[in-house]
Design a protein around this motif. Structure first.
Motif, PDB file in Angstrom:
ATOM      1  N   PHE A   1       0.826  -1.197   0.000  1.00 16.60           N
ATOM      2  CA  PHE A   1       0.000   0.000   0.000  1.00 16.60           C
ATOM      3  C   PHE A   1       0.867   1.257   0.000  1.00 16.60           C
ATOM      4  O   PHE A   1       0.464   2.292  -0.535  1.00 16.60           O
ATOM      5  CB  PHE A   1      -0.956  -0.003   1.188  1.00 16.60           C
ATOM      6  CG  PHE A   1      -2.092  -0.971   1.026  1.00 16.60           C
ATOM      7  CD1 PHE A   1      -2.896  -0.936  -0.103  1.00 16.60           C
ATOM      8  CD2 PHE A   1      -2.361  -1.920   1.995  1.00 16.60           C
ATOM      9  CE1 PHE A   1      -3.945  -1.829  -0.257  1.00 16.60           C
ATOM     10  CE2 PHE A   1      -3.411  -2.814   1.848  1.00 16.60           C
ATOM     11  CZ  PHE A   1      -4.203  -2.777   0.713  1.00 16.60           C
ATOM     12  N   ASP A   2       2.054   1.200   0.595  1.00 21.64           N
ATOM     13  CA  ASP A   2       2.965   2.344   0.548  1.00 21.64           C
ATOM     14  C   ASP A   2       3.410   2.609  -0.893  1.00 21.64           C
ATOM     15  O   ASP A   2       3.508   3.773  -1.316  1.00 21.64           O
ATOM     16  CB  ASP A   2       4.192   2.096   1.434  1.00 21.64           C
ATOM     17  CG  ASP A   2       3.886   2.241   2.918  1.00 21.64           C
ATOM     18  OD1 ASP A   2       2.811   2.798   3.251  1.00 21.64           O
ATOM     19  OD2 ASP A   2       4.716   1.804   3.739  1.00 21.64           O
ATOM     20  N   GLU A   3       3.670   1.552  -1.632  1.00 23.80           N
ATOM     21  CA  GLU A   3       4.063   1.719  -3.032  1.00 23.80           C
ATOM     22  C   GLU A   3       2.898   2.267  -3.856  1.00 23.80           C
ATOM     23  O   GLU A   3       3.094   3.097  -4.754  1.00 23.80           O
ATOM     24  CB  GLU A   3       4.542   0.385  -3.605  1.00 23.80           C
ATOM     25  CG  GLU A   3       5.873  -0.074  -3.024  1.00 23.80           C
ATOM     26  CD  GLU A   3       6.226  -1.493  -3.426  1.00 23.80           C
ATOM     27  OE1 GLU A   3       7.435  -1.773  -3.618  1.00 23.80           O
ATOM     28  OE2 GLU A   3       5.308  -2.344  -3.534  1.00 23.80           O
ATOM     29  N   LEU A   4       1.688   1.812  -3.558  1.00 21.33           N
ATOM     30  CA  LEU A   4       0.502   2.321  -4.239  1.00 21.33           C
ATOM     31  C   LEU A   4       0.318   3.809  -3.940  1.00 21.33           C
ATOM     32  O   LEU A   4       0.053   4.615  -4.846  1.00 21.33           O
ATOM     33  CB  LEU A   4      -0.726   1.530  -3.780  1.00 21.33           C
ATOM     34  CG  LEU A   4      -2.094   1.961  -4.312  1.00 21.33           C
ATOM     35  CD1 LEU A   4      -2.147   1.863  -5.826  1.00 21.33           C
ATOM     36  CD2 LEU A   4      -3.200   1.109  -3.678  1.00 21.33           C
ATOM     37  N   THR A   5       0.481   4.185  -2.680  1.00 16.55           N
ATOM     38  CA  THR A   5       0.345   5.586  -2.290  1.00 16.55           C
ATOM     39  C   THR A   5       1.407   6.452  -2.959  1.00 16.55           C
ATOM     40  O   THR A   5       1.124   7.575  -3.397  1.00 16.55           O
ATOM     41  CB  THR A   5       0.438   5.722  -0.765  1.00 16.55           C
ATOM     42  OG1 THR A   5      -0.623   4.975  -0.159  1.00 16.55           O
ATOM     43  CG2 THR A   5       0.341   7.166  -0.330  1.00 16.55           C
ATOM     44  N   ALA A   6       2.620   5.935  -3.077  1.00 17.49           N
ATOM     45  CA  ALA A   6       3.693   6.694  -3.731  1.00 17.49           C
ATOM     46  C   ALA A   6       3.355   6.973  -5.189  1.00 17.49           C
ATOM     47  O   ALA A   6       3.593   8.075  -5.696  1.00 17.49           O
ATOM     48  CB  ALA A   6       5.011   5.935  -3.616  1.00 17.49           C
ATOM     49  N   ALA A   7       2.788   5.981  -5.868  1.00 18.60           N
ATOM     50  CA  ALA A   7       2.397   6.174  -7.269  1.00 18.60           C
ATOM     51  C   ALA A   7       1.284   7.211  -7.374  1.00 18.60           C
ATOM     52  O   ALA A   7       1.303   8.079  -8.259  1.00 18.60           O
ATOM     53  CB  ALA A   7       1.950   4.848  -7.873  1.00 18.60           C
TER      54      ALA A   7
ATOM     55  N   THR B   1       0.599   9.654  -5.255  1.00 20.68           N
ATOM     56  CA  THR B   1       1.145  10.970  -4.926  1.00 20.68           C
ATOM     57  C   THR B   1       1.915  11.549  -6.101  1.00 20.68           C
ATOM     58  O   THR B   1       1.790  12.744  -6.420  1.00 20.68           O
ATOM     59  CB  THR B   1       2.063  10.862  -3.698  1.00 20.68           C
ATOM     60  OG1 THR B   1       1.302  10.379  -2.578  1.00 20.68           O
ATOM     61  CG2 THR B   1       2.672  12.209  -3.350  1.00 20.68           C
ATOM     62  N   GLU B   2       2.688  10.706  -6.784  1.00 25.38           N
ATOM     63  CA  GLU B   2       3.436  11.183  -7.942  1.00 25.38           C
ATOM     64  C   GLU B   2       2.492  11.617  -9.064  1.00 25.38           C
ATOM     65  O   GLU B   2       2.730  12.621  -9.752  1.00 25.38           O
ATOM     66  CB  GLU B   2       4.389  10.099  -8.440  1.00 25.38           C
ATOM     67  CG  GLU B   2       5.310  10.572  -9.551  1.00 25.38           C
ATOM     68  CD  GLU B   2       6.342   9.538  -9.968  1.00 25.38           C
ATOM     69  OE1 GLU B   2       6.850   9.650 -11.101  1.00 25.38           O
ATOM     70  OE2 GLU B   2       6.635   8.634  -9.168  1.00 25.38           O
TER      71      GLU B   2
ATOM     72  N   GLU C   1      -7.424  15.802  -5.475  1.00 24.41           N
ATOM     73  CA  GLU C   1      -7.697  15.129  -4.209  1.00 24.41           C
ATOM     74  C   GLU C   1      -7.257  13.662  -4.316  1.00 24.41           C
ATOM     75  O   GLU C   1      -7.673  12.964  -5.232  1.00 24.41           O
ATOM     76  CB  GLU C   1      -9.176  15.189  -3.872  1.00 24.41           C
ATOM     77  CG  GLU C   1      -9.736  16.592  -3.730  1.00 24.41           C
ATOM     78  CD  GLU C   1     -11.230  16.584  -3.522  1.00 24.41           C
ATOM     79  OE1 GLU C   1     -11.662  16.702  -2.353  1.00 24.41           O
ATOM     80  OE2 GLU C   1     -11.962  16.445  -4.519  1.00 24.41           O
ATOM     81  N   VAL C   2      -6.437  13.231  -3.379  1.00 25.39           N
ATOM     82  CA  VAL C   2      -5.967  11.847  -3.326  1.00 25.39           C
ATOM     83  C   VAL C   2      -6.735  11.122  -2.235  1.00 25.39           C
ATOM     84  O   VAL C   2      -6.746  11.544  -1.074  1.00 25.39           O
ATOM     85  CB  VAL C   2      -4.457  11.776  -3.053  1.00 25.39           C
ATOM     86  CG1 VAL C   2      -3.991  10.326  -3.014  1.00 25.39           C
ATOM     87  CG2 VAL C   2      -3.686  12.563  -4.102  1.00 25.39           C
TER      88      VAL C   2
END
Length: 232
Positions: free
Chosen positions: A201-207, A209-210, A225-226
């Motif tokens: 989920f951290d990798e998903l969030t990073a994508a 956010t980018e 909005e994320v």
């Protein structure tokens, strides 16, 4: 926050490792592909090559998980590739990635750089709520053939995204319909990033956010909005 999306119990049972992140944007300015988008796509191709280190896209654990999910609902993953794998293969080929329009180029770059399926829907064309379900086979799917719009129907049991009017994307994230796709006139959009375990989920969030940062840079006046990752 971005509007909630519904994932059916049948899909949850089929792929318990599935999750998504939605990014909603209002007041975008789209247009023809430009140098900024081309630069993002070229950089994404380099990041993909570094990630794979000479391996084929289907040998990446995340893509392998998507292939297993496709097999589970009756699709042959070598014939019907998820969107991330299909784009990755094009990025590694001599012709490189296609240029579509400013917004599509941005989300395609995120898809390739993170090797994750990313889709974009025109919010003003979505009817009602968005749902990920297993199709009955009766749903309407608007696509194009020979330059004309035609109506197809998904296979029974196929995993599809749909709204109140019909299917918006067939075979999970294989082919988007023409009705809700982002055009140069689109100003409000829903971007959907989808993962399978072992992607975290951290990798998903990073994508996500980018993607939001790239959209904000391209469209400074837009409201981005994320959402939260699903499932929490």
């Amino acid at each position: 926050m971005p509007r909630p999306l519904h994932v059916s119990d049948e899909v949850r049972a089929l792929a318990p490792g599935f999750g998504y992140l939605a990014v909603e944007a209002h007041g975008l300015t789209n247009g023809p592909s430009d140098d900024t988008g081309s630069g993002l796509l070229e950089e994404a191709g380099r990041r993909l090559a570094d990630r794979l280190g000479g391996r084929a896209p289907q040998d990446d654990p995340h893509i392998a998980a998507w292939r297993a999910a496709y097999t589970a609902f009756g699709c042959k993953p070598s014939r019907t590739r998820n969107s991330a794998e299909a784009l990755a293969r094009r990025a590694l080929a001599d012709g490189g990635l296609p240029r579509i329009n400013r917004l599509v180029d941005i989300y395609n770059a995120i898809s390739v750089a993170h090797l994750i399926p990313v889709g974009g829907e025109d919010l003003d064309r979505i009817q009602g709520g968005m749902r990920l379900v297993r199709a009955t086979g009766q749903e309407r799917f608007a696509t194009a053939a020979g330059g004309d719009e035609v109506i197809e129907h998904p296979d029974a049991g196929e995993v599809v995204w749909c709204d109140d009017e019909g299917v918006t994307c067939r075979r999970w994230n294989w082919r988007q319909g023409v009705r809700t796709r982002l055009t140069e006139d689109s100003v409000n959009a829903l971007f959907l990033l989808e993962r399978m375990a072992p992607m975290t989920f951290d990798e998903l969030t990073a994508a996500g956010t980018e993607l939001a940062e790239a959209l904000q840079k391209a469209c400074p006046e837009a409201r981005i909005e994320v959402g939260d990752v699903w499932p929490r």
